[in-house]
Scaffold this motif. Structure first.
Motif, PDB file in Angstrom:
ATOM      1  N   VAL A  51       0.837  -1.204  -0.120  1.00  0.00           N
ATOM      2  CA  VAL A  51       0.102  -0.037  -0.086  1.00  0.00           C
ATOM      3  C   VAL A  51       0.781   1.240   0.000  1.00  0.00           C
ATOM      4  O   VAL A  51       0.456   2.242  -0.613  1.00  0.00           O
ATOM      5  CB  VAL A  51      -0.887   0.132   1.182  1.00  0.00           C
ATOM      6  N   ALA A  54       2.310   1.530  -3.381  1.00  0.00           N
ATOM      7  CA  ALA A  54       1.324   2.066  -4.321  1.00  0.00           C
ATOM      8  C   ALA A  54       0.948   3.470  -4.094  1.00  0.00           C
ATOM      9  O   ALA A  54       0.797   4.161  -5.092  1.00  0.00           O
ATOM     10  CB  ALA A  54       0.026   1.095  -4.043  1.00  0.00           C
ATOM     11  N   ARG A  55       0.969   3.814  -2.898  1.00  0.00           N
ATOM     12  CA  ARG A  55       0.744   5.448  -2.878  1.00  0.00           C
ATOM     13  C   ARG A  55       1.867   6.092  -3.265  1.00  0.00           C
ATOM     14  O   ARG A  55       1.578   7.358  -3.556  1.00  0.00           O
ATOM     15  CB  ARG A  55       0.352   5.458  -1.096  1.00  0.00           C
ATOM     16  N   THR A  59       3.074   1.390  -9.820  1.00  0.00           N
ATOM     17  CA  THR A  59       2.136   0.458 -10.542  1.00  0.00           C
ATOM     18  C   THR A  59       2.276  -1.025  -9.983  1.00  0.00           C
ATOM     19  O   THR A  59       1.150  -1.582  -9.864  1.00  0.00           O
ATOM     20  CB  THR A  59       2.026   0.667 -11.991  1.00  0.00           C
ATOM     21  N   TRP A  62       0.686  -1.831  -7.147  1.00  0.00           N
ATOM     22  CA  TRP A  62      -0.704  -1.789  -7.183  1.00  0.00           C
ATOM     23  C   TRP A  62      -1.186  -3.145  -7.759  1.00  0.00           C
ATOM     24  O   TRP A  62      -2.409  -3.730  -7.467  1.00  0.00           O
ATOM     25  CB  TRP A  62      -1.322  -0.583  -7.685  1.00  0.00           C
ATOM     26  N   LEU A  65      -1.459  -5.639  -5.397  1.00  0.00           N
ATOM     27  CA  LEU A  65      -2.704  -5.813  -4.541  1.00  0.00           C
ATOM     28  C   LEU A  65      -3.897  -6.225  -5.190  1.00  0.00           C
ATOM     29  O   LEU A  65      -4.741  -6.729  -4.789  1.00  0.00           O
ATOM     30  CB  LEU A  65      -2.804  -4.254  -4.030  1.00  0.00           C
ATOM     31  N   TYR A  66      -3.769  -5.730  -6.329  1.00  0.00           N
ATOM     32  CA  TYR A  66      -4.766  -6.350  -7.165  1.00  0.00           C
ATOM     33  C   TYR A  66      -4.892  -7.939  -7.218  1.00  0.00           C
ATOM     34  O   TYR A  66      -6.207  -8.371  -7.153  1.00  0.00           O
ATOM     35  CB  TYR A  66      -4.739  -5.655  -8.801  1.00  0.00           C
ATOM     36  N   PHE A  95     -11.608  -1.374  -7.827  1.00  0.00           N
ATOM     37  CA  PHE A  95     -10.100  -1.387  -7.686  1.00  0.00           C
ATOM     38  C   PHE A  95      -9.603   0.251  -8.514  1.00  0.00           C
ATOM     39  O   PHE A  95      -8.775   0.668  -8.056  1.00  0.00           O
ATOM     40  CB  PHE A  95      -9.441  -2.514  -8.545  1.00  0.00           C
ATOM     41  N   LEU A  99      -7.640   2.962  -6.210  1.00  0.00           N
ATOM     42  CA  LEU A  99      -6.430   3.462  -6.891  1.00  0.00           C
ATOM     43  C   LEU A  99      -6.404   5.027  -6.841  1.00  0.00           C
ATOM     44  O   LEU A  99      -5.457   5.477  -6.057  1.00  0.00           O
ATOM     45  CB  LEU A  99      -6.210   3.004  -8.139  1.00  0.00           C
ATOM     46  N   LEU A 102      -6.523   6.342  -3.221  1.00  0.00           N
ATOM     47  CA  LEU A 102      -5.332   5.672  -2.205  1.00  0.00           C
ATOM     48  C   LEU A 102      -4.610   6.956  -1.299  1.00  0.00           C
ATOM     49  O   LEU A 102      -4.516   6.340  -0.189  1.00  0.00           O
ATOM     50  CB  LEU A 102      -4.247   5.013  -3.068  1.00  0.00           C
TER      51      LEU A 102
ATOM     52  N   LEU B  49      -6.749  -0.207 -14.893  1.00  0.00           N
ATOM     53  CA  LEU B  49      -5.938   0.942 -14.777  1.00  0.00           C
ATOM     54  C   LEU B  49      -6.566   2.126 -15.833  1.00  0.00           C
ATOM     55  O   LEU B  49      -6.339   3.400 -15.706  1.00  0.00           O
ATOM     56  CB  LEU B  49      -4.519   0.759 -15.545  1.00  0.00           C
TER      57      LEU B  49
END
Lengths: 235, 366
Positions: A51, A54-55, A59, A62, A65-66, A95, A99, A102, B49
């Motif tokens: 996290v 990703a923050r 990518t 993320w 996490l996905y 998602f 994103l 986030l 995305l």
């Protein structure tokens, strides 16, 4: 009395089964739901690191996490909507929204809880777009038609479970969403009270009250429609 | 008569037993779970995305979307494996049934061959349905002529099968753990005793498999009984050490593959998954193992192997759970006519996970 008061409510091949609830085979009553049906979102160290990454705009983090949470969110969304068709798009929306939001994740709850909460919001929007009272009634009527068209013969358990699921979700669709979501998370998906409450942003006590009210309404509706006998006679 | 709900608090009411409603709700959960088990969940990171970019381009750049679209199709180990059936699920029963059906079939062929005096031979991997049909017809003829033989084999099979089967299905500690290693992800464990999942036990340890890569197991030799007498006890070649059941062998391979993977030995993991596929034929277990192989190849950055795996997979599983991904992967790697590849993809998977890209890159038919 268990028999439906209206002859046009119960007809068709399921009528024999639905007409007499006490004769229906019981799946499980104790515990109410099999443990395997319960989900247990976890926040791991790996998750926390991802996290953070990703923050920071990575990518890859993320994507991981996905990968980690896709199945759980799919399941969660499937339970909430009660239908399969829209789930795929809704999960992608969850998602995508997570994103772009986030930076708002403050870590007060676990990432999993936060993500599941976003799923609830996305599904709420879906409900508001897709559901109205007329549609719910139409769905219930359609279920009767399906039953009537199903022909005679023994109804197997899987088919019966599917039919019951359709009926329950059709009744839920006519319920205020704050009751519906509490009931689905608690009584259908089988989340722990604290987890379900956290996802909805309410107290555990409030969750219990909402879920109970939903349960009462569901039972009353199923009684009214002739699918369940009044409580004293069926218990 | 209806319940007077005013006489009790809502929470108290919640605690009242309501078996009928609980039965309904359990059915709803079971219907959803069954649906989830059967669902091959499609997912597309690039599409997600793109949606995030549409929501807020300042967070997700167009470049990030473009890069994701060029990436390989993603096989989610976590997600795919989460769909793996557990021993309590109907899907697991189907899975075991698939593998056992292959065994049973082969056992029947071998029994027939033995009864007819033929020398039992290992069936080649290129086992075709036509050959199967012919052999099944031959089997039927033999069965009609030699019912006593079959009964003899049944007696033998039941006798030999009982202890091993009990070990697997009635909670023998070691076999139970092994079986769980194959079918569980360690997330949920059923507190209840395991139940028998397959109605009729098959003597998996007494037969050979169609595509076994391991050393052969001794074959049961059967004598024809004299008319009017009880079937003679067949002469058998007992193995010195009890052979592992098919389930145990699959479990061991799967467990070894994942242990190697966990230890970072991807090569060994691949070997074990390959062996598992050879053993499990075209069952769902093999289907799942391919998913693991795809992920491993991708982790190793071995594009050639990935392409080869996709082709092999599609030859075995035209409509398997990874067919959509494999077809899209081949289109992305296609060196010749990508648009045609995507058009074919779209024709075969009109609702496929990669339809957006297929529509975009497929162009119009010449």
């Amino acid at each position: 009395m268990t028999s439906p008061s209206s002859g046009d409510v119960i007809r068709g091949p399921l009528a024999r089964l639905i007409d007499k609830p006490p004769r229906m085979p019981r799946v499980t009553t104790q515990p109410r739901f099999p443990e395997r049906l319960r989900t247990s979102p976890r926040s791991t160290d790996e998750g926390a690191d991802l996290v953070e990454q990703a923050r920071a705009g990575q990518t890859d983090a993320w994507a991981r996490l996905y990968q980690l949470y896709f199945a759980a969110i799919f399941r969660h969304t499937r339970y909430l909507t009660g239908e399969h068709a829209a789930v795929e798009d809704l999960v992608q929306e969850v998602f995508a929204r997570a994103l772009v939001s986030l930076r708002d994740f403050d870590g007060r709850s676990s990432f999993s809880t936060w993500l599941h909460g976003i799923a609830v919001n996305v599904v709420r929007n879906h409900w508001r777009r897709a559901t109205n009272t007329k549609a719910a009634h139409d769905r219930l009527r359609a279920i009767h038609e399906v039953r009537d068209a199903a022909g005679s013969g023994e109804v197997d358990r899987t088919h019966l479970a599917r039919e019951r699921a359709k009926i329950v979700y059709a009744v839920l669709a006519d319920m205020p969403e704050h009751l519906r979501e509490a009931f689905v998370l608690r009584d259908l998906e089988g989340l722990a009270p604290t987890e379900a409450a956290a996802q909805l942003g309410i107290s555990a006590g409030n969750l219990a009250v909402r879920a109970t009210r939903a349960r009462q309404r569901l039972r009353a509706e199923l009684e009214k429609l002739g699918w369940l006998a009044p409580l004293e006679e069926s218990s | 008569m209806s319940v007077d709900h005013d006489d009790m608090s809502e929470v108290e009411l919640d605690a009242r037993p309501d078996a009928a409603l609980d039965g309904w709700l359990a059915d709803v959960s079971s219907a959803v779970e069954n649906d989830l088990v059967r669902t091959n969940v499609p997912w597309d990171f690039a599409a997600m995305l793109a949606r995030a970019h549409a929501l807020d381009p300042s967070v997700v750049s167009a470049q990030a979307v473009a890069e994701a679209e060029q990436a390989e199709p993603v096989i989610s180990l976590a997600q795919r494996r989460s769909q793996r059936a557990t021993r309590d699920d109907p899907a697991f029963a189907n899975l075991v049934e698939d593998v056992r059906a292959a065994n049973e079939h082969d056992a029947a062929l071998r029994t027939a061959a033995a009864a007819a005096g033929a020398v039992p031979r290992r069936v080649a991997p290129g086992f075709t349905s036509g050959r199967v049909l012919g052999l099944v017809v031959a089997l039927a003829a033999v069965v009609v002529v030699g019912l006593g033989v079959v009964r003899g084999v049944q007696v033998l099979t039941e006798r030999r099968n009982a202890p091993a089967d009990a070990a697997v299905h009635q909670g023998g500690a070691s076999s139970d753990a092994l079986e769980r290693a194959v079918i569980d992800d360690g997330e949920q464990e059923s507190p209840s005793a395991p139940t028998r999942l397959v109605p009729e036990p098959i003597a998996a340890e007494a037969i050979e498999l169609p595509t076994v890569v391991e050393p052969p197991v001794p074959i049961v030799a059967v004598r024809t009984p004299k008319k009017g007498t009880r079937p003679a006890k067949p002469a058998i070649t007992e193995p010195a050490v009890p052979q592992p059941t098919l389930t145990e062998r699959l479990a061991a391979l799967d467990g070894a593959a994942h242990a190697a993977w966990k230890a970072g030995d991807l090569g060994i993991a691949e070997e074990k998954f390959e062996a598992l596929i050879a053993l499990a034929g075209t069952s769902r277990l093999a289907d799942l193992a391919y998913g693991d192989l795809f992920t491993l190849a991708r982790r190793r950055g071995d594009t050639k192997r990935e392409v080869a795996l996709w082709k092999r997979y599609l030859a075995a599983f035209d409509r398997g759970r990874f067919s959509d991904d494999a077809r899209a992967g081949l289109c992305r790697k296609s060196a010749t006519d990508k648009p045609a590849c995507w058009r074919d993809y779209l024709a075969d998977f009109p609702e496929g996970s990669y339809r957006a890209q297929a529509e975009r890159d497929g162009g119009s038919a010449p």
